[in-house]
Design a protein around this motif. Structure first.
Motif, PDB file in Angstrom:
ATOM      1  N   LEU A   8       0.827  -1.204   0.000  1.00  0.00           N
ATOM      2  CA  LEU A   8       0.000   0.000   0.000  1.00  0.00           C
ATOM      3  C   LEU A   8       0.863   1.257   0.000  1.00  0.00           C
ATOM      4  O   LEU A   8       1.949   1.292   0.587  1.00  0.00           O
ATOM      5  N   SER A   9       0.353   2.288  -0.646  1.00  0.00           N
ATOM      6  CA  SER A   9       1.018   3.592  -0.651  1.00  0.00           C
ATOM      7  C   SER A   9       0.438   4.438   0.476  1.00  0.00           C
ATOM      8  O   SER A   9      -0.753   4.782   0.441  1.00  0.00           O
ATOM      9  N   PRO A  10       1.238   4.779   1.496  1.00  0.00           N
ATOM     10  CA  PRO A  10       0.718   5.626   2.576  1.00  0.00           C
ATOM     11  C   PRO A  10       0.167   6.960   2.063  1.00  0.00           C
ATOM     12  O   PRO A  10      -0.846   7.451   2.571  1.00  0.00           O
ATOM     13  N   ALA A  11       0.810   7.537   1.051  1.00  0.00           N
ATOM     14  CA  ALA A  11       0.354   8.823   0.520  1.00  0.00           C
ATOM     15  C   ALA A  11      -1.018   8.687  -0.139  1.00  0.00           C
ATOM     16  O   ALA A  11      -1.900   9.538   0.033  1.00  0.00           O
ATOM     17  N   LYS A  12      -1.228   7.599  -0.890  1.00  0.00           N
ATOM     18  CA  LYS A  12      -2.513   7.400  -1.554  1.00  0.00           C
ATOM     19  C   LYS A  12      -3.604   7.051  -0.550  1.00  0.00           C
ATOM     20  O   LYS A  12      -4.766   7.447  -0.717  1.00  0.00           O
ATOM     21  N   LEU A  13      -3.237   6.337   0.508  1.00  0.00           N
ATOM     22  CA  LEU A  13      -4.213   6.028   1.545  1.00  0.00           C
ATOM     23  C   LEU A  13      -4.604   7.299   2.293  1.00  0.00           C
ATOM     24  O   LEU A  13      -5.782   7.504   2.614  1.00  0.00           O
ATOM     25  N   GLN A  14      -3.624   8.169   2.540  1.00  0.00           N
ATOM     26  CA  GLN A  14      -3.919   9.453   3.190  1.00  0.00           C
ATOM     27  C   GLN A  14      -4.873  10.276   2.319  1.00  0.00           C
ATOM     28  O   GLN A  14      -5.814  10.894   2.830  1.00  0.00           O
ATOM     29  N   GLN A  15      -4.645  10.280   1.005  1.00  0.00           N
ATOM     30  CA  GLN A  15      -5.514  11.045   0.111  1.00  0.00           C
ATOM     31  C   GLN A  15      -6.921  10.452   0.081  1.00  0.00           C
ATOM     32  O   GLN A  15      -7.918  11.186   0.068  1.00  0.00           O
ATOM     33  N   ALA A  16      -7.005   9.120   0.069  1.00  0.00           N
ATOM     34  CA  ALA A  16      -8.321   8.476   0.077  1.00  0.00           C
ATOM     35  C   ALA A  16      -9.068   8.810   1.365  1.00  0.00           C
ATOM     36  O   ALA A  16     -10.285   9.059   1.346  1.00  0.00           O
ATOM     37  N   TYR A  17      -8.351   8.840   2.483  1.00  0.00           N
ATOM     38  CA  TYR A  17      -8.975   9.221   3.750  1.00  0.00           C
ATOM     39  C   TYR A  17      -9.427  10.683   3.704  1.00  0.00           C
ATOM     40  O   TYR A  17     -10.534  11.007   4.151  1.00  0.00           O
ATOM     41  N   ALA A  18      -8.593  11.560   3.160  1.00  0.00           N
ATOM     42  CA  ALA A  18      -8.951  12.984   3.061  1.00  0.00           C
ATOM     43  C   ALA A  18     -10.198  13.163   2.196  1.00  0.00           C
ATOM     44  O   ALA A  18     -11.067  13.984   2.510  1.00  0.00           O
ATOM     45  N   ASP A  19     -10.294  12.396   1.116  1.00  0.00           N
ATOM     46  CA  ASP A  19     -11.479  12.464   0.250  1.00  0.00           C
ATOM     47  C   ASP A  19     -12.725  11.988   0.999  1.00  0.00           C
ATOM     48  O   ASP A  19     -13.810  12.585   0.872  1.00  0.00           O
ATOM     49  N   LEU A  20     -12.581  10.911   1.758  1.00  0.00           N
ATOM     50  CA  LEU A  20     -13.707  10.388   2.543  1.00  0.00           C
ATOM     51  C   LEU A  20     -14.152  11.404   3.587  1.00  0.00           C
ATOM     52  O   LEU A  20     -15.355  11.683   3.729  1.00  0.00           O
ATOM     53  N   LYS A  21     -13.207  11.977   4.299  1.00  0.00           N
ATOM     54  CA  LYS A  21     -13.551  12.961   5.327  1.00  0.00           C
ATOM     55  C   LYS A  21     -14.241  14.177   4.706  1.00  0.00           C
ATOM     56  O   LYS A  21     -15.234  14.684   5.257  1.00  0.00           O
ATOM     57  N   ALA A  22     -13.735  14.646   3.562  1.00  0.00           N
ATOM     58  CA  ALA A  22     -14.344  15.798   2.895  1.00  0.00           C
ATOM     59  C   ALA A  22     -15.786  15.486   2.499  1.00  0.00           C
ATOM     60  O   ALA A  22     -16.676  16.336   2.621  1.00  0.00           O
ATOM     61  N   TYR A  23     -16.027  14.268   2.044  1.00  0.00           N
ATOM     62  CA  TYR A  23     -17.381  13.841   1.689  1.00  0.00           C
ATOM     63  C   TYR A  23     -18.295  13.838   2.913  1.00  0.00           C
ATOM     64  O   TYR A  23     -19.422  14.349   2.869  1.00  0.00           O
ATOM     65  N   LEU A  24     -17.815  13.271   4.019  1.00  0.00           N
ATOM     66  CA  LEU A  24     -18.629  13.205   5.234  1.00  0.00           C
ATOM     67  C   LEU A  24     -18.999  14.603   5.715  1.00  0.00           C
ATOM     68  O   LEU A  24     -20.148  14.856   6.108  1.00  0.00           O
ATOM     69  N   LEU A  25     -18.042  15.525   5.661  1.00  0.00           N
ATOM     70  CA  LEU A  25     -18.297  16.891   6.119  1.00  0.00           C
ATOM     71  C   LEU A  25     -19.207  17.636   5.151  1.00  0.00           C
ATOM     72  O   LEU A  25     -20.141  18.335   5.567  1.00  0.00           O
ATOM     73  N   ARG A  26     -18.952  17.497   3.868  1.00  0.00           N
ATOM     74  CA  ARG A  26     -19.726  18.229   2.861  1.00  0.00           C
ATOM     75  C   ARG A  26     -21.191  17.797   2.859  1.00  0.00           C
ATOM     76  O   ARG A  26     -22.092  18.636   2.739  1.00  0.00           O
ATOM     77  N   CYS A  27     -21.425  16.509   3.014  1.00  0.00           N
ATOM     78  CA  CYS A  27     -22.783  15.976   2.925  1.00  0.00           C
ATOM     79  C   CYS A  27     -23.411  15.718   4.292  1.00  0.00           C
ATOM     80  O   CYS A  27     -24.568  15.291   4.357  1.00  0.00           O
ATOM     81  N   ASN A  28     -22.658  15.991   5.352  1.00  0.00           N
ATOM     82  CA  ASN A  28     -23.126  15.726   6.723  1.00  0.00           C
ATOM     83  C   ASN A  28     -23.597  14.272   6.861  1.00  0.00           C
ATOM     84  O   ASN A  28     -24.655  13.977   7.403  1.00  0.00           O
ATOM     85  N   VAL A  29     -22.780  13.365   6.362  1.00  0.00           N
ATOM     86  CA  VAL A  29     -23.009  11.935   6.547  1.00  0.00           C
ATOM     87  C   VAL A  29     -22.293  11.531   7.828  1.00  0.00           C
ATOM     88  O   VAL A  29     -21.074  11.733   7.951  1.00  0.00           O
ATOM     89  N   LEU A  30     -23.030  10.963   8.771  1.00  0.00           N
ATOM     90  CA  LEU A  30     -22.500  10.778  10.117  1.00  0.00           C
ATOM     91  C   LEU A  30     -22.111   9.326  10.399  1.00  0.00           C
ATOM     92  O   LEU A  30     -22.977   8.439  10.400  1.00  0.00           O
ATOM     93  N   PRO A  31     -20.838   9.079  10.669  1.00  0.00           N
ATOM     94  CA  PRO A  31     -20.438   7.753  11.133  1.00  0.00           C
ATOM     95  C   PRO A  31     -20.804   7.610  12.612  1.00  0.00           C
ATOM     96  O   PRO A  31     -20.830   8.587  13.356  1.00  0.00           O
ATOM     97  N   SER A  32     -21.080   6.377  13.011  1.00  0.00           N
ATOM     98  CA  SER A  32     -21.308   6.109  14.425  1.00  0.00           C
ATOM     99  C   SER A  32     -20.225   5.209  15.009  1.00  0.00           C
ATOM    100  O   SER A  32     -20.077   5.107  16.225  1.00  0.00           O
ATOM    101  N   ASP A  33     -19.467   4.564  14.131  1.00  0.00           N
ATOM    102  CA  ASP A  33     -18.424   3.648  14.599  1.00  0.00           C
ATOM    103  C   ASP A  33     -17.365   3.532  13.511  1.00  0.00           C
ATOM    104  O   ASP A  33     -17.251   2.501  12.849  1.00  0.00           O
ATOM    105  N   MET A  34     -16.581   4.582  13.341  1.00  0.00           N
ATOM    106  CA  MET A  34     -15.639   4.655  12.225  1.00  0.00           C
ATOM    107  C   MET A  34     -14.315   3.987  12.605  1.00  0.00           C
ATOM    108  O   MET A  34     -13.327   4.635  12.927  1.00  0.00           O
ATOM    109  N   LEU A  35     -14.325   2.657  12.539  1.00  0.00           N
ATOM    110  CA  LEU A  35     -13.149   1.844  12.811  1.00  0.00           C
ATOM    111  C   LEU A  35     -12.775   1.072  11.556  1.00  0.00           C
ATOM    112  O   LEU A  35     -13.591   0.903  10.648  1.00  0.00           O
ATOM    113  N   VAL A  36     -11.540   0.586  11.518  1.00  0.00           N
ATOM    114  CA  VAL A  36     -11.031  -0.007  10.279  1.00  0.00           C
ATOM    115  C   VAL A  36     -11.872  -1.185   9.787  1.00  0.00           C
ATOM    116  O   VAL A  36     -11.963  -1.426   8.587  1.00  0.00           O
ATOM    117  N   HIS A  37     -12.521  -1.940  10.695  1.00  0.00           N
ATOM    118  CA  HIS A  37     -13.290  -3.099  10.242  1.00  0.00           C
ATOM    119  C   HIS A  37     -14.603  -2.701   9.566  1.00  0.00           C
ATOM    120  O   HIS A  37     -15.290  -3.558   9.003  1.00  0.00           O
TER     121      HIS A  37
END
Length: 216
Positions: free
Chosen positions: A123-152
């Protein structure tokens, strides 16, 4: 029963023409079992979450949250697409997109990818960081709420042509409070997302014993 379930939960359940015994069981929890149709093409495969009608509180809550997101016009780009629900005998069945390998796309349960050295080292740590940043931006932009945001509760896909990574939050969605004000007040939703994202980054570090860390 939560307010969200009362407002957005299913009323009349259509009878689905679905034979659960003909499907493949791929997982189960305290309330429900998850099935797929292995004969369906990878791109069209669906995930069927079946819970007894006598014990389906979690499933009804999740369906209500997906209905709520649909009514708001939220794009399902970082969570599985929702296709509806219905009754199969004595079971409530929720139908979703199944995030899985497909032609030109690798797909991994994120927890497995992180704890398995043979996968993690590719895995590329840089690409994983970008994928996480994209996910977080989506959650904030759309107000999609996680209740248990763990790796599983996440899946990672990798496009073999572009090399791009994409994260999907496949479980642990929606507020569990009776009156979920954070669903309707973006400032409160932002606090929930920030708290859950910090929790996720900590779980990545824990899964890899600190070998891989993400910036929240």
């Amino acid at each position: 029963m939560s307010l969200m379930t009362l407002l957005y939960g299913p009323r009349d359940l259509p009878e689905l023409k679905l034979d659960l015994t003909a499907l493949k069981l791929i997982g189960q929890g305290n309330e429900r079992r998850c099935y797929i149709d292995p004969a369906a093409p990878a791109q069209e495969r669906r995930l069927y979450k079946a819970a007894p009608l006598s014990r389906c509180r979690q499933t009804r809550r999740e369906i209500a949250y997906f209905n709520f997101l649909k009514q708001r016009g939220v794009p399902f780009t970082h969570i599985p697409e929702y296709y509806g629900c219905g009754r199969v005998g004595t079971f409530l069945v929720q139908i979703q997109q199944f995030i899985a390998p497909a032609p030109g796309v690798q797909a991994y349960d994120l927890e497995r990818a992180l704890i398995c050295p043979e996968i993690r080292h590719t895995l590329s740590p840089a690409k994983l960081q970008q994928a996480y940043a994209d996910l977080k931006a989506y959650l904030l932009r759309c107000n999609v709420l996680p209740s248990d945001m763990l790796v599983h509760n996440l899946m990672l896909t990798i496009n073999e042509d572009s090399g791009n990574y994409h994260l999907y939050l496949i479980d642990g969605l929606g507020s569990h409070t009776f009156i979920p004000l954070n669903n309707f007040i973006p400032a409160l939703g932002e606090r929930t997302v920030e708290r859950q994202c910090a929790k996720f980054c900590a779980s990545v570090a824990n899964a890899t014993a600190g070998a891989l860390t993400l910036t929240p």
